[in-house]
Design a protein around this motif. Structure first.
Motif, PDB file in Angstrom:
ATOM      1  N   MET A 186      11.831  12.293   3.053  1.00 21.55           N
ATOM      2  CA  MET A 186      11.278  12.123   4.398  1.00 21.55           C
ATOM      3  C   MET A 186      10.573  13.380   4.905  1.00 21.55           C
ATOM      4  N   ASN A 187      10.693  14.478   4.193  1.00 22.01           N
ATOM      5  CA  ASN A 187      10.032  15.710   4.610  1.00 22.01           C
ATOM      6  C   ASN A 187       8.884  16.098   3.689  1.00 22.01           C
ATOM      7  N   LYS A 188       8.491  15.174   2.850  1.00 26.45           N
ATOM      8  CA  LYS A 188       7.380  15.417   1.947  1.00 26.45           C
ATOM      9  C   LYS A 188       6.071  15.377   2.717  1.00 26.45           C
ATOM     10  N   ASP A 189       5.089  16.141   2.263  1.00 27.90           N
ATOM     11  CA  ASP A 189       3.775  16.121   2.900  1.00 27.90           C
ATOM     12  C   ASP A 189       3.241  14.694   2.915  1.00 27.90           C
ATOM     13  N   GLY A 190       2.706  14.305   4.055  1.00 30.23           N
ATOM     14  CA  GLY A 190       2.136  12.969   4.163  1.00 30.23           C
ATOM     15  C   GLY A 190       3.068  11.942   4.759  1.00 30.23           C
ATOM     16  N   VAL A 191       4.361  12.253   4.853  1.00 28.05           N
ATOM     17  CA  VAL A 191       5.320  11.337   5.467  1.00 28.05           C
ATOM     18  C   VAL A 191       5.402  11.646   6.962  1.00 28.05           C
ATOM     19  N   GLY A 233       0.772  -1.226   0.000  1.00 31.05           N
ATOM     20  CA  GLY A 233       0.000   0.000   0.000  1.00 31.05           C
ATOM     21  C   GLY A 233       0.804   1.277   0.000  1.00 31.05           C
ATOM     22  N   LEU A 234       2.062   1.213   0.414  1.00 26.76           N
ATOM     23  CA  LEU A 234       2.880   2.420   0.531  1.00 26.76           C
ATOM     24  C   LEU A 234       4.305   2.131   0.070  1.00 26.76           C
ATOM     25  N   ASP A 235       4.833   2.997  -0.769  1.00 27.96           N
ATOM     26  CA  ASP A 235       6.241   2.900  -1.122  1.00 27.96           C
ATOM     27  C   ASP A 235       7.080   3.586  -0.060  1.00 27.96           C
ATOM     28  N   LEU A 236       8.353   3.232  -0.018  1.00 26.07           N
ATOM     29  CA  LEU A 236       9.250   3.857   0.948  1.00 26.07           C
ATOM     30  C   LEU A 236       9.462   5.319   0.553  1.00 26.07           C
ATOM     31  N   THR A 242       8.714  -6.438 -10.692  1.00 24.71           N
ATOM     32  CA  THR A 242      10.138  -6.117 -10.788  1.00 24.71           C
ATOM     33  C   THR A 242      10.522  -5.008  -9.809  1.00 24.71           C
ATOM     34  N   HIS A 243      11.726  -5.123  -9.250  1.00 24.12           N
ATOM     35  CA  HIS A 243      12.274  -4.047  -8.428  1.00 24.12           C
ATOM     36  C   HIS A 243      12.726  -2.914  -9.350  1.00 24.12           C
ATOM     37  N   ARG A 244      11.766  -2.156  -9.838  1.00 21.81           N
ATOM     38  CA  ARG A 244      12.101  -1.035 -10.720  1.00 21.81           C
ATOM     39  C   ARG A 244      12.834   0.052  -9.949  1.00 21.81           C
ATOM     40  N   SER A 245      12.474   0.200  -8.690  1.00 18.07           N
ATOM     41  CA  SER A 245      13.105   1.181  -7.807  1.00 18.07           C
ATOM     42  C   SER A 245      13.383   0.518  -6.466  1.00 18.07           C
ATOM     43  N   ALA A 246      14.439   0.968  -5.824  1.00 20.70           N
ATOM     44  CA  ALA A 246      14.747   0.448  -4.488  1.00 20.70           C
ATOM     45  C   ALA A 246      13.675   0.826  -3.478  1.00 20.70           C
ATOM     46  N   PHE A 247      12.832   1.800  -3.808  1.00 19.91           N
ATOM     47  CA  PHE A 247      11.840   2.300  -2.860  1.00 19.91           C
ATOM     48  C   PHE A 247      10.495   1.589  -2.976  1.00 19.91           C
ATOM     49  N   GLY A 248      10.420   0.542  -3.771  1.00 16.70           N
ATOM     50  CA  GLY A 248       9.180  -0.198  -3.899  1.00 16.70           C
ATOM     51  C   GLY A 248       8.735  -0.773  -2.566  1.00 16.70           C
ATOM     52  N   GLY A 249       7.508  -0.470  -2.164  1.00 13.92           N
ATOM     53  CA  GLY A 249       7.029  -0.910  -0.860  1.00 13.92           C
ATOM     54  C   GLY A 249       6.940  -2.418  -0.728  1.00 13.92           C
ATOM     55  N   ARG A 250       6.774  -3.108  -1.860  1.00 12.31           N
ATOM     56  CA  ARG A 250       6.629  -4.566  -1.800  1.00 12.31           C
ATOM     57  C   ARG A 250       7.856  -5.279  -2.370  1.00 12.31           C
ATOM     58  N   GLU A 273      16.350  18.069   5.316  1.00 11.11           N
ATOM     59  CA  GLU A 273      15.787  18.294   3.987  1.00 11.11           C
ATOM     60  C   GLU A 273      16.604  17.548   2.929  1.00 11.11           C
ATOM     61  N   GLY A 274      15.883  16.900   2.019  1.00 10.52           N
ATOM     62  CA  GLY A 274      16.542  16.223   0.890  1.00 10.52           C
ATOM     63  C   GLY A 274      16.986  14.805   1.181  1.00 10.52           C
ATOM     64  N   THR A 275      16.624  14.260   2.323  1.00  8.85           N
ATOM     65  CA  THR A 275      17.048  12.889   2.644  1.00  8.85           C
ATOM     66  C   THR A 275      15.876  11.923   2.474  1.00  8.85           C
ATOM     67  N   HIS A 276      16.217  10.643   2.310  1.00  8.71           N
ATOM     68  CA  HIS A 276      15.199   9.623   2.063  1.00  8.71           C
ATOM     69  C   HIS A 276      15.345   8.485   3.060  1.00  8.71           C
ATOM     70  N   TYR A 277      14.477   7.499   2.935  1.00  7.67           N
ATOM     71  CA  TYR A 277      14.363   6.438   3.932  1.00  7.67           C
ATOM     72  C   TYR A 277      15.467   5.393   3.828  1.00  7.67           C
ATOM     73  N   LEU A 278      16.132   5.319   2.691  1.00  7.35           N
ATOM     74  CA  LEU A 278      17.139   4.281   2.483  1.00  7.35           C
ATOM     75  C   LEU A 278      18.558   4.803   2.655  1.00  7.35           C
ATOM     76  N   GLU A 279      18.703   5.792   3.510  1.00  5.34           N
ATOM     77  CA  GLU A 279      20.022   6.229   3.951  1.00  5.34           C
ATOM     78  C   GLU A 279      19.983   6.334   5.476  1.00  5.34           C
ATOM     79  N   LEU A 280      21.146   6.481   6.070  1.00  8.80           N
ATOM     80  CA  LEU A 280      21.203   6.553   7.531  1.00  8.80           C
ATOM     81  C   LEU A 280      20.488   7.791   8.046  1.00  8.80           C
ATOM     82  N   SER A 281      19.745   7.601   9.128  1.00 10.36           N
ATOM     83  CA  SER A 281      19.193   8.753   9.829  1.00 10.36           C
ATOM     84  C   SER A 281      20.312   9.408  10.641  1.00 10.36           C
ATOM     85  N   GLN A 282      20.064  10.609  11.129  1.00 11.67           N
ATOM     86  CA  GLN A 282      21.081  11.287  11.928  1.00 11.67           C
ATOM     87  C   GLN A 282      21.370  10.507  13.205  1.00 11.67           C
ATOM     88  N   SER A 283      20.339   9.934  13.803  1.00  7.45           N
ATOM     89  CA  SER A 283      20.557   9.153  15.023  1.00  7.45           C
ATOM     90  C   SER A 283      21.397   7.916  14.738  1.00  7.45           C
TER      91      SER A 283
END
Length: 961
Positions: free
Chosen positions: A234-239, A227-230, A729-737, A253-263
């Protein structure tokens, strides 16, 4: 596939709306009569009381009749499923399945880095850092979620069972911080990555850890689900996520879910500042950005441990100690910067700006068509990176961290390529694999081809996986010879522009065995003397029943696709985000949803009404084992009435319905790419590792065992159909499934998925291979998402796994459609996809089902359009738009065909293997009949009593006078 959710609730309410209105109307009438017939309007007390009693008895009768009609009508199938007998799995099957899960994870865990031979590591004390160590990822969410009815082996359990002692103080630190991960549901998500801020680690905690062991493990986890892609931003509306500290943002700003968080960065800084020997474990299904490793020489070893299911973490400790030698290979390419992938700007749902006429108002609000462009064409995953490097577009070493098919071992292997022969359309050779190290282990033989390419001609990648196999476990010094063989038309390309067919162009084809997609071991050249075009009945591609020719001209759209011409000269233009957000008038002219689809407009006046309701005396069991085209099928189908066919077609949610007249019993079809999960009874099987873990094994034997295990469990819990495998197919690394899909490569996927299907079929279980097709993202998947792609990529990349599954299994099968549109046509109604390709070209025999059916809520699903688009059965659990409304000859012909496909699949399942199955009336129906009878007697009795009292009062009144 959706689990039961608010859509189900809304659909159920809609389906019983008329019955509820009837009940409310009669109750209101009773109230009105009770109030109206009072002392002021009716002086006769006996008449007034009889009227009051009778009005409420009539309301009661109306309620009983209405409830009974609802129960036996729109709610019939749902209640039958919910009250079905619950079956338990045997202890032997549970143990056997858990063993298989561990075997899969043993070969699925992939060693990505091992500097200084840090691994294997002798069992002893080890510090395990990272909150994910206490709450790891076992599987995906949605249909991929695992049952809580069975014991689960945790990550720490796996280490303990291998002899490691972990730092309890650290574990308590993490569990005290938080015990639950954010919920990733089908329609909403909490993407929080719980990780204590580095400032909360006390000096005492760190010093104690250093005293406990000089070795540290760091665990990083990422979850995904249906139901949801990664999030790509991470700062987009709805995330939604919560920072772990008020002092900083976890995702600037400008970071995504498949990189290290600051913590996570701060935690790794802390660990590497105090430990010189660190092992990193990535527990996730999606290719992660590992570019940070170059900054941390203390991180010696990196293990990728994909979703292990309920028992698979047992393998992690075994791999760590060296009891098991890792033999996993990456099923995807790991790049240093995911924002620079060809699909980055076009992995989303883009809102059309001129489609107000197609807006639908559903329970989810107003929804209107959106689109996504598969701009990269055939250059998906490693096909792009290898070709782009060869063409000078990219610096490969700076772009790719771990190639496709990459994985390290604790031993070394030598592969020797024998002489390559090319005769009678077959390419074959032997590969001798020798273990040249000092530890037993398994190796993978990966075979690629590099075809001749003409600048500006048919698009071709320089590296294409064509065959693969895995060795047995080889002892030091032991060898095994593996024979590689494939058809030359496996190297053909689809030419959508000129030949409109598959073409094997003349020229030299380099055949190589590789360590991975990038590093060649040895190669040879095969020369095709003249071009072969597969465009005649006697010369079809890959055994097609009919010639494969253009079936998707309507899907290409007005899109610029990436081309290798002039060294990818159009790369910037092709991969840019779309700027034209308007749907063209031509596309609008044939765009249909529930708002404008009228089946009668597509009736064929020349169609003759088929026979229905005949009395030929044929039972479904009589057709078991007979050919799909056996004349006896016509006799059986002639017996079916319109209503029987409609019920079978309309009510296919987690089952296929019974037809008493022909001895067709209700069969149970259930969810779960890694398990069997009955959403109604709550019965589930053991959860196996996700398909991404299986893909990393590169082991077809394990895939076959996977399917067989599913089949064995299906027998024990009385299941006939399995809503899996999922092979998009894994078209993108961010595919939720991506956890339940296998790979970025269609050949790797096809080989493993085919074995899964064959394994289940061996047990008489039909697998619903899904989602057919072009369902590579979850974002707005059921929001009228128009998917645009060129015919070459559709056939060579996205349909290839489905094609191989269909052709691998000649028996009755099943297939599940996709939510999205193919071009401007709903996937489950696209004739080119479902008839021309699936049935005519590939020879598919079996049933094609929609994905979850919630017509009014999604706004575009209707059974009338689906059956005309060669879909057979609606995955519906309540009455909505899943019933056929058109009674024309054209419609009934489509219903007859659909019923044939459903029944052919059903009768060849294991439930009919021992003759006619029992078809007992569901217990709830028996109870309903008893209750109705009792209520009927009570209501009649009450009315009799009311009349008697009326007569007594009348008599008394007469005597007084």
């Amino acid at each position: 596939m959706l689990e039961i959710n608010m859509d189900d609730v809304i659909a159920v309410i809609q389906s019983v709306q008329s019955g509820l209105i009837v009940i409310a109307a009669f109750l209101l009438l009773a109230v009105v009569l009770t109030v109206a017939v009072n002392r002021k309007t009716v002086a006769d007390q006996s008449v007034r009381k009889l009227t009051h009693s009778t009005s409420w008895i009539i309301a009661g009768v109306a309620a009983v009749i209405s409830v009974t009609m609802m129960l036996t009508g729109p709610l019939n199938n749902m209640i039958t499923m919910a009250t079905a007998e619950k079956h338990e799995m045997s202890a032997a099957t549970i143990a056997k399945t858990n063993k298989l899960a561990v075997d899969i994870e043993r070969e699925g865990i992939t060693l990505l880095q091992n500097n200084d031979d840090t691994l294997p590591l002798a069992a002893g004390n080890i510090n395990v850092f990272g909150w994910a160590s206490t709450n790891p990822i076992y599987g995906g969410t949605g249909s991929g979620a695992l049952s809580d009815a069975y014991d689960t082996t945790s990550l720490l359990d796996g280490l303990h069972d291998a002899g490691y002692k972990t730092n309890d103080e650290l574990t308590k630190f993490y569990t005290d911080y938080r015990t639950e991960r954010g919920v990733i549901a089908v329609t909403s998500a909490d993407w929080t990555l719980p990780e204590p801020a580095a400032s909360t680690y006390t000096d005492t905690l760190i010093n104690n850890a250093k005293d406990f062991s000089d070795t540290a493990m760091v665990v990083i986890g990422r979850v995904g689900g249906e139901g949801l892609d990664l999030p790509t931003d991470m700062n987009k509306d709805g995330v939604t996520y919560t920072d772990n500290s008020s002092d900083y943002q976890d995702f600037p700003e400008g970071t995504h879910y498949l990189e290290l968080s600051q913590s996570e960065k701060d935690m790794i800084d802390l660990v590497t500042a105090n430990f010189d020997k660190v092992v990193l474990v990535y527990n996730g299904a999606n290719a992660f950005e590992f570019g940070f490793l170059k900054d941390y020489p203390q991180i010696k070893s990196v293990l990728w441990a994909p979703h292990p299911g309920q028992a698979g973490f047992e393998a992690l400790g075994e791999v760590m100690t060296g009891e098991v030698n890792p033999s996993g290979r990456t099923a995807d390419t790991f790049v240093t910067d995911l924002t620079k992938t060809p699909s980055w700007n076009n992995f989303d749902a883009f809102q059309y700006d001129n489609v107000q006429e197609f807006e639908v108002d559903s329970a989810r609000g107003v929804r209107s068509p959106k689109f996504v462009n598969y701009v990269e064409g055939i250059y998906v995953g490693y096909r792009f990176y290898e070709t782009a490097a060869d063409e000078g577009l990219i610096d490969y070493d700076a772009t790719v961290q771990y190639p496709f098919g990459y994985g390290l071992s604790y031993t070394t292997f030598e592969q020797k390529m024998g002489d390559v022969s090319y005769a009678n359309g077959k390419v074959s050779f032997d590969v001798t694999v020798t273990n040249t190290g000092d530890k037993a282990g398994k190796d993978v033989v990966e075979t690629y081809f590099n075809p001749p390419y003409t600048d500006g001609g048919i698009e071709k990648a320089t590296a294409n996986l064509v065959a693969y196999d895995k060795t047995k476990e080889l002892k030091p010094g032991e060898s095994q010879t593996i024979t590689i063989e494939f058809d030359d038309d496996d190297m053909a390309s689809y030419d959508a522009k000129d030949a409109k067919a598959y073409v094997l162009e003349q020229g030299d084809y380099r055949i190589s065995i590789n360590e991975n997609s990038h590093d060649e071991i040895a190669s040879a050249t095969v020369t095709v003397p003249e071009t072969i075009t597969y465009n005649t009945d006697g010369n079809t591609h890959n055994g097609d029943k009919t010639v494969a020719t253009n079936a998707f001209d309507d899907v290409e759209g007005d899109v610029t696709y990436l081309s290798r011409a002039d060294h990818f000269a159009n790369y910037a233009e092709a991969t840019a985000a779309p700027t034209d957000l308007s749907m063209s008038d031509d596309v609008k002219a044939t765009f249909y949803n529930n708002g404008n689809y009228d089946p009668t407009k597509f009736d064929n006046a020349d169609d003759q009404m088929p026979t229905t309701g005949a009395r030929n005396g044929v039972k479904l069991i009589d057709l078991r084992g007979k050919d799909y085209d056996d004349p006896e099928w016509d006799k059986l189908l002639d017996q079916l009435t319109f209503d029987e066919m409609d019920n079978l077609i309309a009510n296919g949610g987690y089952q296929n319905a019974a037809i008493a007249s022909i001895g067709k019993v209700r069969l149970s079809d259930v969810d779960g790419p890694a398990a069997l999960k009955d959403n109604f009874t709550g019965v589930s099987s053991i959860g196996l590792p996700a398909n991404i873990a299986l893909a990393c094994t590169w082991n077809k034997d394990l895939a076959r065992q996977y399917g067989e295990s599913i089949g064995d469990m299906a027998h024990e819990i009385q299941v006939s159909g399995w809503y899996a495998p999922s092979i998009n197919t894994h078209r993108s690394a961010f595919g939720g499934r991506n956890f339940e899909y296998f790979s970025e490569d269609p050949v790797l996927t096809a080989g493993l998925a085919s074995e899964q299907v064959l394994g289940a079929a061996d047990r008489g279980v039909y697998a619903f291979t899904k989602h057919f097709a072009l369902n590579e993202q979850e974002t707005e998947r059921n929001g009228q998402l128009c998917t645009w792609a060129d015919e070459q990529s559709i056939r060579e990349i996205y349909l290839r796994p489905f094609e191989e599954v269909v052709k691998a299994d000649g028996d009755a099968q099943a297939m599940m459609g996709a939510f999205n549109y193919i071009g401007n046509t709903y996937a489950s109604a696209h004739v080119g996809l479902n008839k021309t390709v699936l049935r005519d070209e590939w020879g598919f025999r079996g049933m094609l089902e929609t994905d979850y059916f919630s017509g009014p809520n999604y706004g575009y699903q209707t059974a009338d359009q689906a059956i005309r688009g060669y879909t057979d059965i609606m995955l519906a659990t309540a009455d909505t738009t899943n019933h056929v409304t058109d009674h024309s000859a054209t419609s009934v012909i489509a219903m007859r065909r659909a019923s044939h496909n459903i029944l052919y699949t059903a009768v060849n399942s294991w439930r009919y293997a021992d003759g006619q199955p029992d078809a007992n009336m569901p217990a709830w129906q028996i109870a309903m009949i008893v209750v109705d009878a009792v209520l009927g007697v009570v209501l009649v009795g009450l009315e009799v009593l009311a009349v008697r009292r009326f007569l007594i009062r009348r008599k008394s009144a007469t005597m007084v006078r």
